[in-house]
Write an enzyme that holds these catalytic residues in place. Structure first.
Site, PDB file in Angstrom:
ATOM      1  N   ASP A  69     -53.005  66.640 -59.724  1.00  0.00           N
ATOM      2  CA  ASP A  69     -51.613  67.016 -59.976  1.00  0.00           C
ATOM      3  C   ASP A  69     -50.813  66.794 -58.695  1.00  0.00           C
ATOM      4  OD1 ASP A  69     -49.571  67.850 -61.607  1.00  0.00           O
ATOM      5  OD2 ASP A  69     -49.895  69.983 -61.239  1.00  0.00           O
ATOM      6  N   TYR A 125     -46.915  66.383 -56.665  1.00  0.00           N
ATOM      7  CA  TYR A 125     -45.837  67.331 -56.338  1.00  0.00           C
ATOM      8  C   TYR A 125     -44.645  66.459 -55.985  1.00  0.00           C
ATOM      9  CZ  TYR A 125     -44.422  71.828 -54.015  1.00  0.00           C
ATOM     10  OH  TYR A 125     -43.835  73.017 -53.647  1.00  0.00           O
ATOM     11  N   THR A 168     -44.269  69.106 -61.526  1.00  0.00           N
ATOM     12  CA  THR A 168     -43.082  69.527 -62.266  1.00  0.00           C
ATOM     13  C   THR A 168     -41.891  68.624 -61.976  1.00  0.00           C
ATOM     14  OG1 THR A 168     -43.899  71.760 -62.011  1.00  0.00           O
ATOM     15  CG2 THR A 168     -41.634  71.527 -62.765  1.00  0.00           C
ATOM     16  N   GLU A 188     -44.832  74.152 -66.776  1.00  0.00           N
ATOM     17  CA  GLU A 188     -44.487  73.063 -65.855  1.00  0.00           C
ATOM     18  C   GLU A 188     -44.380  71.774 -66.655  1.00  0.00           C
ATOM     19  OE1 GLU A 188     -46.830  72.878 -62.230  1.00  0.00           O
ATOM     20  OE2 GLU A 188     -45.580  74.455 -61.354  1.00  0.00           O
ATOM     21  N   LYS A 244     -53.670  78.105 -62.179  1.00  0.00           N
ATOM     22  CA  LYS A 244     -53.475  76.864 -62.936  1.00  0.00           C
ATOM     23  C   LYS A 244     -54.667  76.536 -63.837  1.00  0.00           C
ATOM     24  CE  LYS A 244     -49.920  75.231 -60.313  1.00  0.00           C
ATOM     25  NZ  LYS A 244     -48.654  74.669 -60.814  1.00  0.00           N
ATOM     26  N   ARG A 293     -47.504  82.552 -61.949  1.00  0.00           N
ATOM     27  CA  ARG A 293     -46.865  82.557 -60.625  1.00  0.00           C
ATOM     28  C   ARG A 293     -47.296  83.725 -59.738  1.00  0.00           C
ATOM     29  NH1 ARG A 293     -45.576  77.376 -60.457  1.00  0.00           N
ATOM     30  NH2 ARG A 293     -44.164  76.794 -62.124  1.00  0.00           N
ATOM     31  N   GLU A 331     -44.258  67.980 -67.069  1.00  0.00           N
ATOM     32  CA  GLU A 331     -44.787  66.869 -66.280  1.00  0.00           C
ATOM     33  C   GLU A 331     -45.094  65.659 -67.171  1.00  0.00           C
ATOM     34  OE1 GLU A 331     -47.958  67.948 -63.624  1.00  0.00           O
ATOM     35  OE2 GLU A 331     -47.154  69.947 -63.253  1.00  0.00           O
ATOM     36  N   THR A 374     -54.357  73.415 -69.136  1.00  0.00           N
ATOM     37  CA  THR A 374     -53.328  72.389 -68.961  1.00  0.00           C
ATOM     38  C   THR A 374     -53.245  71.660 -70.290  1.00  0.00           C
ATOM     39  OG1 THR A 374     -53.971  72.120 -66.639  1.00  0.00           O
ATOM     40  CG2 THR A 374     -52.642  70.354 -67.618  1.00  0.00           C
ATOM     41  N   TYR A 431     -52.932  81.256 -53.104  1.00  0.00           N
ATOM     42  CA  TYR A 431     -52.835  79.833 -52.746  1.00  0.00           C
ATOM     43  C   TYR A 431     -52.990  79.518 -51.271  1.00  0.00           C
ATOM     44  CZ  TYR A 431     -48.093  79.563 -50.791  1.00  0.00           C
ATOM     45  OH  TYR A 431     -46.994  79.674 -49.982  1.00  0.00           O
ATOM     46  N   GLN A 451     -50.638  82.840 -58.419  1.00  0.00           N
ATOM     47  CA  GLN A 451     -50.490  81.721 -57.485  1.00  0.00           C
ATOM     48  C   GLN A 451     -50.027  82.197 -56.104  1.00  0.00           C
ATOM     49  OE1 GLN A 451     -47.905  78.642 -59.010  1.00  0.00           O
ATOM     50  NE2 GLN A 451     -48.211  77.289 -57.272  1.00  0.00           N
ATOM     51  N   ARG A 460     -41.471  80.455 -49.846  1.00  0.00           N
ATOM     52  CA  ARG A 460     -41.522  80.526 -48.378  1.00  0.00           C
ATOM     53  C   ARG A 460     -40.106  80.561 -47.806  1.00  0.00           C
ATOM     54  NH1 ARG A 460     -45.333  77.141 -50.392  1.00  0.00           N
ATOM     55  NH2 ARG A 460     -43.830  75.439 -50.455  1.00  0.00           N
TER      56      ARG A 460
END
Lengths: 368, 368
Positions: free
Chosen positions: A88, A90, A305, A161, A215, A199, A163, A219, A206, A202, A104
């Site tokens: 996957d 990004y 995403t 997400e 995740k 989330r 994709e 999927t 992470y 995550q 962040r």
């Protein structure tokens, strides 16, 4: 794959039985390529065979009533490919920026490596499921910022997400990087992917090795893979890459003009387009293999995403609701920040110009 | 797998031909379980079949000359399993602390989630290779701290990671977590793993989604998988877990007493032991599936680098040389910080008490 165990191709509400066609010598290829529960044997046969079958089918389609077929309603769809490795990426700059700002806030929104290489992680190949498979709300650890210890329970921040997923047909050799110029020769086709994400799990798990349980529970993949050759009319110019990329990633810039939408319980909650992705699949394959890694038939390479620059074009609820701060109101008057049990999500994609090519849809409903 | 395409079991310098034994009705199982190029069919058959074969073989071994076998030197070993998903954990507290100090000197050495959950990431299943496969020095991007832009070239920080890998035999169901108490029922056996790592690539790429190209070029696996049941005599007490773990990870604490060593060009450069690992495979499986993820036959779950508390018991060159600051001197007078082209690395493991059970070795030589 179909009720007969054969691989079908779709046409309106009839599904053409390719194994039956091939067994009558009408596809110029071995029936054994389709007498399987996945497309992998056909994908491994390579671009010449794909092209022959596609051309032959296009000709035959003028008399579609005469072809062996099933009613779509009689068919149980299976996962179209046996997934080798699931990667996957990004590759949406807007998505990476949005996620950086939320996760962040003390750091610059884009990591300093982001514009130099197509960041990616390996997902769990064993939990890629076909469209329509119920999605069990995952349990796991989360930690609220003000708490000292993590808690355990069902996720409260279950997300979508949106994709695209590129499927590798022909493999490459270990130790031999695939040049960016010829990378698409390995691509069999493209599918819609929903990379469901928890989330709260995550955010806690992470660091430092990336997302895992947030995740890996599921999927979803569309049941139909669109041959890559069939969407080549939708090539557009890729957004400029600044700073300039290293030479192994340099190519004639292209992107795919594919309209995408997210439907939640009958409400369209996002519309976006794949043309704004910063990295394309040629660059992703060149990067993935530049260290000598090989590609295998059935590798699934997802974009990450896909988000646009408007609030209404986010590819996840985290972005569409500003991490839950601004709920979406649905037509039935209820609000959503993240997904509730019973929610049904469909992602759809199609090329915008006539004749439009549809990627179909990928759906999933949340089970408690 | 063997020259005959059959699966063998090793005995000194002879390799027993299990397919031939089974075809003579001497193993109480179908020969088709061994007439394969991997162990997966046998692994999927489940613990009862594993036990029957192991017990029968132990009895037959009293007259080993009479068994159908090959000379080890006549056999080309293949990867013993078809890898489904490859998961790499991070379960040595000493290793995680060492890496944190080197990579994130401004932060506390252990991430705040580390003691609460067995951190892991998915590695690349398609580049797991059998012991003896040459390891091509990977190219990729790196960025020196004082430079504004990344550079591209062969890694200058090629490293070893000494690990054990647990192989999943019997699968579990999607949506059904595996309880910690019964997790080992899914484990077929254990192998030695060298998770080669390019540290310069890793430092540049790993934020925020974890390591990717720095690991994906190759992971070496020993050619023989030791049945899990055969090492149960090496159970010892697991180090205390503080803070207490959440209930889904709580169990009668156990670890495996397995001596491990790293040999570089004939020099033993590290000796350590698996008994100090903070998380065990029961907890790792319980965590991996608590979100509803399933296990598949052929999943490979590696421990992560196993390091002891002494400088000489590090499981990687990054630790053994303090990130290159204190080179190792080999018997030929040359020094090493990271691996040179032509270097040959062997990892070995065995239980320390008589009768010792050997895990054999995993070797690899660096190609330019």
């Amino acid at each position: 794959l179909a009720a007969s165990g054969r691989h079908p191709d779709v046409c309106e509400d009839r599904i053409i039985d390719l194994a039956a066609l091939a067994s009558k010598d009408r596809l110029a290829c071995q029936p054994s390529l389709f007498e399987r529960d996945s497309l992998n044997a056909f994908m491994a046969a390579g671009p010449e065979v794909w092209k022959t079958v596609q051309t032959t089918l296009t000709e035959l389609a003028s008399d579609i009533e005469a072809l062996p077929s099933f009613a779509a309603s009689d068919v149980e769809v299976l996962l179209p490919i046996c997934v080798a490795d699931y990667v996957d990426f990004y590759s949406s700059k807007q998505h990476a920026t949005n996620m950086g700002q939320i996760l962040r806030p003390q750091d610059p929104p884009l990591p300093n490596n982001w514009s130099h290489l197509p960041i990616a992680y390996h997902g769990r190949a064993g939990t890629v499921v076909v469209s329509g498979t119920p999605i069990h709300r995952p349990w796991g650890q989360a930690k609220a910022p003000q708490k000292a210890m993590p808690s355990f329970g069902p996720t409260t921040h279950l997300d979508i997400e949106l994709e695209l997923g590129f499927v590798i047909g022909t493999p490459s050799k270990l130790g031999e990087p695939v040049p960016v110029e010829s990378a698409t020769e390995h691509v069999f086709g493209v599918a819609l992917i929903n990379d469901w994400s928890a989330r709260d799990l995550q955010a806690w798990e992470y660091r430092p090795l990336g997302p895992m349980l947030s995740k890996s529970f599921a999927t979803s993949m569309s049941a139909w893979v669109m041959p890559f050759d069939a969407i080549k009319d939708s090539y557009v110019l890729q957004p400029p890459q600044d700073p300039p990329v290293l030479s192994y990633l340099r190519q004639a810039p292209w992107a795919l003009d594919i309209d995408l939408e997210i439907e939640l319980n009958g409400n369209i909650i996002s519309r976006t387009n794949a043309r704004n992705l910063y990295w394309n699949i040629s660059q992703q394959i060149a990067h993935l293999t530049v260290n000598g890694s090989c590609l295998r038939t059935g590798d699934l390479l997802a974009t990450g995403t896909i988000s646009g620059s408007e609030l209404s074009s986010g590819g996840s609820l985290m972005e569409l609701t500003s991490n839950g701060a601004t709920p979406i109101t649905l037509a039935d008057g209820t609000e959503r920040t993240f997904l509730c049990d019973g929610d049904r999500v469909s992602l759809r994609g199609s090329t915008p110009h006539s004749p439009s090519v549809s990627l179909g849809e990928v759906t999933g409903t949340i089970s408690p």
